[in-house]
Motif scaffolding. Structure first.
Motif, short mmCIF file in Angstrom:
data_model
loop_
_atom_site.label_atom_id
_atom_site.label_comp_id
_atom_site.label_asym_id
_atom_site.label_seq_id
_atom_site.Cartn_x
_atom_site.Cartn_y
_atom_site.Cartn_z
N UNK A 198 0.83 -1.21 0.00
CA UNK A 198 0.00 0.00 0.00
C UNK A 198 0.87 1.25 0.00
N UNK A 199 1.92 1.25 0.82
CA UNK A 199 2.81 2.41 0.87
C UNK A 199 3.53 2.61 -0.47
N UNK A 200 3.88 1.51 -1.12
CA UNK A 200 4.54 1.61 -2.42
C UNK A 200 3.59 2.18 -3.47
N UNK A 201 2.32 1.84 -3.39
CA UNK A 201 1.34 2.39 -4.32
C UNK A 201 1.27 3.91 -4.16
N UNK A 202 1.27 4.36 -2.91
CA UNK A 202 1.27 5.80 -2.66
C UNK A 202 2.57 6.44 -3.15
N UNK A 203 3.70 5.77 -2.92
CA UNK A 203 4.98 6.32 -3.35
C UNK A 203 5.06 6.46 -4.87
N UNK A 204 4.31 5.63 -5.58
CA UNK A 204 4.28 5.71 -7.04
C UNK A 204 3.30 6.77 -7.54
N UNK A 205 2.63 7.47 -6.61
CA UNK A 205 1.78 8.58 -7.00
C UNK A 205 0.30 8.37 -6.77
N UNK A 206 -0.12 7.18 -6.35
CA UNK A 206 -1.52 6.92 -6.08
C UNK A 206 -1.91 7.37 -4.68
N UNK A 207 -3.21 7.45 -4.43
CA UNK A 207 -3.70 7.76 -3.10
C UNK A 207 -4.14 6.49 -2.39
N UNK A 208 -3.95 6.44 -1.08
CA UNK A 208 -4.35 5.28 -0.29
C UNK A 208 -5.06 5.77 0.97
N UNK A 209 -6.24 5.21 1.24
CA UNK A 209 -6.96 5.44 2.49
C UNK A 209 -7.19 4.08 3.11
N UNK A 210 -6.77 3.91 4.37
CA UNK A 210 -6.89 2.61 5.03
C UNK A 210 -7.50 2.78 6.41
N UNK A 211 -8.56 2.03 6.67
CA UNK A 211 -9.10 1.92 8.03
C UNK A 211 -8.21 0.94 8.78
N UNK A 212 -7.66 1.37 9.91
CA UNK A 212 -6.66 0.56 10.62
C UNK A 212 -7.07 0.37 12.09
N UNK A 213 -6.76 -0.81 12.62
CA UNK A 213 -6.88 -1.05 14.05
C UNK A 213 -5.52 -1.13 14.73
N UNK A 214 -4.50 -1.55 14.00
CA UNK A 214 -3.17 -1.72 14.57
C UNK A 214 -2.46 -0.37 14.62
N UNK A 215 -2.24 0.14 15.81
CA UNK A 215 -1.62 1.46 15.95
C UNK A 215 -0.15 1.44 15.56
N UNK A 216 0.53 0.34 15.77
CA UNK A 216 1.94 0.29 15.41
C UNK A 216 2.14 0.24 13.90
N UNK A 217 1.26 -0.48 13.19
CA UNK A 217 1.33 -0.45 11.73
C UNK A 217 0.97 0.95 11.21
N UNK A 218 0.03 1.60 11.87
CA UNK A 218 -0.30 2.97 11.49
C UNK A 218 0.90 3.88 11.66
N UNK A 219 1.59 3.75 12.79
CA UNK A 219 2.77 4.58 13.04
C UNK A 219 3.88 4.29 12.04
N UNK A 220 3.94 3.05 11.56
CA UNK A 220 5.01 2.66 10.65
C UNK A 220 4.77 3.12 9.22
#
Length: 274
Positions: A198-220
Motif C-alpha cells: 500500500x505504501x509503495x502504491x502511494x509512493x508511485x503517485x496513487x492515493x491510499x486510504x486505510x481503516x486501521x486497528x493496529x496502531x503500530x502499523x499505522x505509526x510505521x
C-alpha cells in the motif's frame, strides 16, 4: 480511461477532500461533520475505537452510502460520479467479501480487470503479477472457497490492484486505493507485506486510504492520520502530530504510552500497571 463529465470551471485535482461530511442511517447520525484531506502520494490512515464510524465514513468516501456535506475525489463530488468513472478512479477492499459461486482464484482476481479489451495472455500476466505482489504466486487454479480467510483477503486485494493497476494513468487523475482493515486476517509477515504494498502504491503517485486497528502499523506506514471517536473527528494531521500518547489514550479511553525505538517508528503499548 473513461472520463467523467466535468462542469465548466471545475478542474481535476489529485486530492481527497471532506468538508463537514456526515452520514446517517435512519434517524441515527453515525458520522458527524468530518473535515479532512489527503493527497495522492500519501497514505491516510483512519483509526479509532470500534463503533467510531470508520467504515461508514469510508463507504461514504467511495460512494457506497449517501452523505451530507461534501466529499470530493479528484475535484469531483463523489455522489455525482458515474459508476464507470468511479471504477476507473478507485478500487475498494471491504472488510469481507462473500463469493457464493465456486470460482477459482484467477477468476476472482480477473473480476478487477474492468477493461475487457485485454487479450487472454495479457489478462493472465496481470493476474499472475497481482497474485505475486500479495504473496500468492501460483494460486491461480486454487478454488477460492478452499482458501484460508487470510488468503481470501489477499486474493481480494489482488483483484483491487488489477482494477487500479497504474496509479498515475496518462489520461486521467491519480487513482486511489480504499482499504477497510486490510490486514485484519493476516499473520505478521503478511501484514507488513500488504502495508508495504500500500505504501509503495502511494509512493508511485496513487492515493491510499486505510481503516486501521493496529496502531503500530499505522505509526510505521501512515503519512496522515484521522482519529475518530463516537462518529466525530478527534484529531487529524501528520503521523507525528497525531501519534501522541495523550491523544491516543483519549481516543481509546485507555492509557497508552509510546516507547522510542532507535532506527524505527515508536512502539505504542499499554501503560504498565493499568
Amino acid at each position: 480511461m473513461l472520463h467523467q463529465p466535468v462542469s465548466e470551471g471545475v478542474s481535476l485535482t489529485s486530492d481527497l477532500v471532506l468538508d463537514r461530511a456526515s452520514v446517517s442511517v435512519g434517524r441515527t447520525q453515525i458520522v458527524k461533520d468530518i473535515s479532512c484531506h489527503a493527497r495522492a502520494g500519501e497514505l491516510l490512515a483512519i483509526i479509532g475505537p470500534s463503533g467510531s464510524g470508520k467504515t461508514t465514513l469510508m463507504r461514504a468516501m467511495t460512494g457506497e452510502m449517501p452523505y451530507a456535506g461534501a466529499i470530493r475525489l479528484a475535484g469531483l463530488e463523489v455522489s455525482g460520479l458515474a459508476p464507470e468513472f468511479q471504477a476507473e478512479l478507485r478500487g475498494v477492499l471491504p472488510q469481507a467479501s462473500q463469493i457464493s459461486f465456486p470460482l477459482n482464484v484467477s477468476e476472482v482476481v480477473g473480476l478487477g480487470l474492468i477493461d475487457r479489451r485485454r487479450g487472454r495472455q495479457e489478462r493472465s500476466r496481470r493476474i499472475a503479477d497481482a497474485l505475486g505482489r500479495v504473496g500468492l504466486a501460483g494460486f491461480e487454479g486454487r478454488t477460492y472457497q478452499d482458501l484460508s480467510g487470510g488468503e481470501q483477503q489477499r486474493v481480494q486485494l489482488a483483484r483491487v490492484l488489477c482494477q487500479v493497476w497504474d496509479p498515475l494513468p496518462a489520461d486521467g487523475p491519480p487513482r486511489w486505493l480504499f482499504l477497510d482493515e486490510p490486514v485484519s486476517s493476516l499473520d505478521i509477515k503478511h501484514q507488513y507485506q500488504i502495508m508495504r504494498l500500500a505504501a509503495a502504491y502511494a509512493a508511485r503517485g496513487g492515493g491510499v486510504v486505510a481503516v486501521m486497528h493496529d496502531l503500530n502499523l499505522t505509526a510505521a506506514f501512515a503519512d496522515k492520520v484521522l482519529v475518530m471517536r463516537n462518529g466525530e473527528r478527534l484529531a487529524f494531521g501528520t503521523r507525528d502530530e497525531v501519534m501522541q500518547p495523550e491523544l491516543l489514550s483519549k481516543a481509546y479511553d485507555f492509557p497508552l504510552e509510546i516507547i522510542p525505538h532507535t532506527g524505527a517508528r515508536p512502539v505504542i503499548v499499554p501503560m504498565e500497571g493499568e
